[in-house]
Design a protein around this motif. Structure first.
Motif, PDB file in Angstrom:
ATOM      1  N   CYS A  52      -4.588  48.820   8.192  1.00 40.02           N
ATOM      2  CA  CYS A  52      -5.480  49.009   7.041  1.00 40.02           C
ATOM      3  C   CYS A  52      -6.063  50.415   7.016  1.00 40.02           C
ATOM      4  O   CYS A  52      -6.170  51.035   5.949  1.00 40.02           O
ATOM      5  CB  CYS A  52      -6.605  47.988   7.067  1.00 40.02           C
ATOM      6  SG  CYS A  52      -6.066  46.322   6.689  1.00 40.02           S
ATOM      7  N   HIS A  56      -5.482  53.090   4.066  1.00 40.69           N
ATOM      8  CA  HIS A  56      -6.636  53.639   3.356  1.00 40.69           C
ATOM      9  C   HIS A  56      -6.618  55.168   3.360  1.00 40.69           C
ATOM     10  O   HIS A  56      -6.788  55.791   2.316  1.00 40.69           O
ATOM     11  CB  HIS A  56      -7.927  53.118   3.972  1.00 40.69           C
ATOM     12  CG  HIS A  56      -9.158  53.677   3.346  1.00 40.69           C
ATOM     13  ND1 HIS A  56      -9.502  53.430   2.036  1.00 40.69           N
ATOM     14  CD2 HIS A  56     -10.116  54.484   3.847  1.00 40.69           C
ATOM     15  CE1 HIS A  56     -10.626  54.065   1.758  1.00 40.69           C
ATOM     16  NE2 HIS A  56     -11.019  54.704   2.840  1.00 40.69           N
ATOM     17  N   THR A  58      -4.191  57.191   3.759  1.00 41.44           N
ATOM     18  CA  THR A  58      -3.031  57.758   3.067  1.00 41.44           C
ATOM     19  C   THR A  58      -3.038  57.393   1.589  1.00 41.44           C
ATOM     20  O   THR A  58      -2.083  57.702   0.875  1.00 41.44           O
ATOM     21  CB  THR A  58      -1.715  57.269   3.695  1.00 41.44           C
ATOM     22  OG1 THR A  58      -1.660  55.843   3.624  1.00 41.44           O
ATOM     23  CG2 THR A  58      -1.580  57.735   5.129  1.00 41.44           C
ATOM     24  N   ALA A  59      -4.097  56.742   1.139  1.00 40.72           N
ATOM     25  CA  ALA A  59      -4.271  56.331  -0.260  1.00 40.72           C
ATOM     26  C   ALA A  59      -3.186  55.359  -0.713  1.00 40.72           C
ATOM     27  O   ALA A  59      -2.830  55.310  -1.878  1.00 40.72           O
ATOM     28  CB  ALA A  59      -4.339  57.531  -1.184  1.00 40.72           C
ATOM     29  N   SER A  60      -2.673  54.588   0.218  1.00 47.02           N
ATOM     30  CA  SER A  60      -1.682  53.571  -0.127  1.00 47.02           C
ATOM     31  C   SER A  60      -2.328  52.359  -0.769  1.00 47.02           C
ATOM     32  O   SER A  60      -1.672  51.596  -1.473  1.00 47.02           O
ATOM     33  CB  SER A  60      -0.914  53.129   1.117  1.00 47.02           C
ATOM     34  OG  SER A  60      -0.197  54.205   1.660  1.00 47.02           O
ATOM     35  N   ILE A  61      -3.612  52.163  -0.500  1.00 45.38           N
ATOM     36  CA  ILE A  61      -4.356  51.077  -1.131  1.00 45.38           C
ATOM     37  C   ILE A  61      -5.688  51.627  -1.622  1.00 45.38           C
ATOM     38  O   ILE A  61      -6.197  52.615  -1.125  1.00 45.38           O
ATOM     39  CB  ILE A  61      -4.619  49.897  -0.170  1.00 45.38           C
ATOM     40  CG1 ILE A  61      -5.430  50.351   1.048  1.00 45.38           C
ATOM     41  CG2 ILE A  61      -3.356  49.225   0.239  1.00 45.38           C
ATOM     42  CD1 ILE A  61      -5.907  49.218   1.920  1.00 45.38           C
ATOM     43  N   ARG A  62      -6.232  50.978  -2.607  1.00 43.80           N
ATOM     44  CA  ARG A  62      -7.551  51.344  -3.110  1.00 43.80           C
ATOM     45  C   ARG A  62      -8.528  50.236  -2.739  1.00 43.80           C
ATOM     46  O   ARG A  62      -8.237  49.059  -2.913  1.00 43.80           O
ATOM     47  CB  ARG A  62      -7.521  51.500  -4.621  1.00 43.80           C
ATOM     48  CG  ARG A  62      -6.836  52.723  -5.119  1.00 43.80           C
ATOM     49  CD  ARG A  62      -7.596  53.232  -6.331  1.00 43.80           C
ATOM     50  NE  ARG A  62      -7.044  54.300  -7.111  1.00 43.80           N
ATOM     51  CZ  ARG A  62      -6.627  55.463  -6.696  1.00 43.80           C
ATOM     52  NH1 ARG A  62      -6.571  55.698  -5.438  1.00 43.80           N
ATOM     53  NH2 ARG A  62      -6.214  56.388  -7.516  1.00 43.80           N
ATOM     54  N   LEU A  63      -9.670  50.638  -2.246  1.00 49.94           N
ATOM     55  CA  LEU A  63     -10.713  49.670  -1.909  1.00 49.94           C
ATOM     56  C   LEU A  63     -11.751  49.694  -3.018  1.00 49.94           C
ATOM     57  O   LEU A  63     -12.031  50.739  -3.596  1.00 49.94           O
ATOM     58  CB  LEU A  63     -11.367  50.027  -0.579  1.00 49.94           C
ATOM     59  CG  LEU A  63     -10.426  50.075   0.621  1.00 49.94           C
ATOM     60  CD1 LEU A  63     -11.203  50.477   1.861  1.00 49.94           C
ATOM     61  CD2 LEU A  63      -9.757  48.735   0.830  1.00 49.94           C
ATOM     62  N   LYS A  64     -12.309  48.537  -3.321  1.00 53.72           N
ATOM     63  CA  LYS A  64     -13.363  48.512  -4.322  1.00 53.72           C
ATOM     64  C   LYS A  64     -14.590  47.832  -3.750  1.00 53.72           C
ATOM     65  O   LYS A  64     -14.496  47.004  -2.854  1.00 53.72           O
ATOM     66  CB  LYS A  64     -12.891  47.802  -5.590  1.00 53.72           C
ATOM     67  CG  LYS A  64     -12.619  46.333  -5.444  1.00 53.72           C
ATOM     68  CD  LYS A  64     -12.213  45.737  -6.775  1.00 53.72           C
ATOM     69  CE  LYS A  64     -11.985  44.238  -6.631  1.00 53.72           C
ATOM     70  NZ  LYS A  64     -11.692  43.612  -7.895  1.00 53.72           N
ATOM     71  N   ASP A  65     -15.716  48.232  -4.279  1.00 49.32           N
ATOM     72  CA  ASP A  65     -16.979  47.680  -3.829  1.00 49.32           C
ATOM     73  C   ASP A  65     -17.160  46.303  -4.460  1.00 49.32           C
ATOM     74  O   ASP A  65     -17.197  46.164  -5.681  1.00 49.32           O
ATOM     75  CB  ASP A  65     -18.114  48.614  -4.240  1.00 49.32           C
ATOM     76  CG  ASP A  65     -19.460  48.148  -3.719  1.00 49.32           C
ATOM     77  OD1 ASP A  65     -19.504  47.163  -2.963  1.00 49.32           O
ATOM     78  OD2 ASP A  65     -20.461  48.800  -4.071  1.00 49.32           O
TER      79      ASP A  65
END
Length: 70
Positions: A52, A56, A58-65
């Motif tokens: 994970c 994160h 490498t910007a492979s996934i976006r996290l949201k609040d």
């Protein structure tokens, strides 16, 4: 920094090694992520966290609040 095989040594040795590693990070590095990622080679502890983290940074996934505000 990734610390592997954390389950292959005694707990006292692991703690000593982590304290020494923390000292090296403070004194001999300039751009090292300060939190070591601990990985077990037997039980695979930490593998999902490492995956994970890599995704994160490498910007492979976006996290949201998802916390409730207001």
């Amino acid at each position: 920094m990734v610390v592997t095989k954390i389950d292959k040594c005694a707990q006292g040795a692991l703690l000593t090694n982590l304290l020494n590693l923390q000292n090296v990070v403070k004194t001999q590095t300039t751009s090292c992520f300060p939190q070591p990622l601990l990985i077990s080679s037997v039980h695979y502890w930490g593998i999902h966290l490492l995956r994970c983290f890599i995704a994160h940074v490498t910007a492979s996934i976006r996290l949201k609040d998802t916390s409730k505000s207001g």
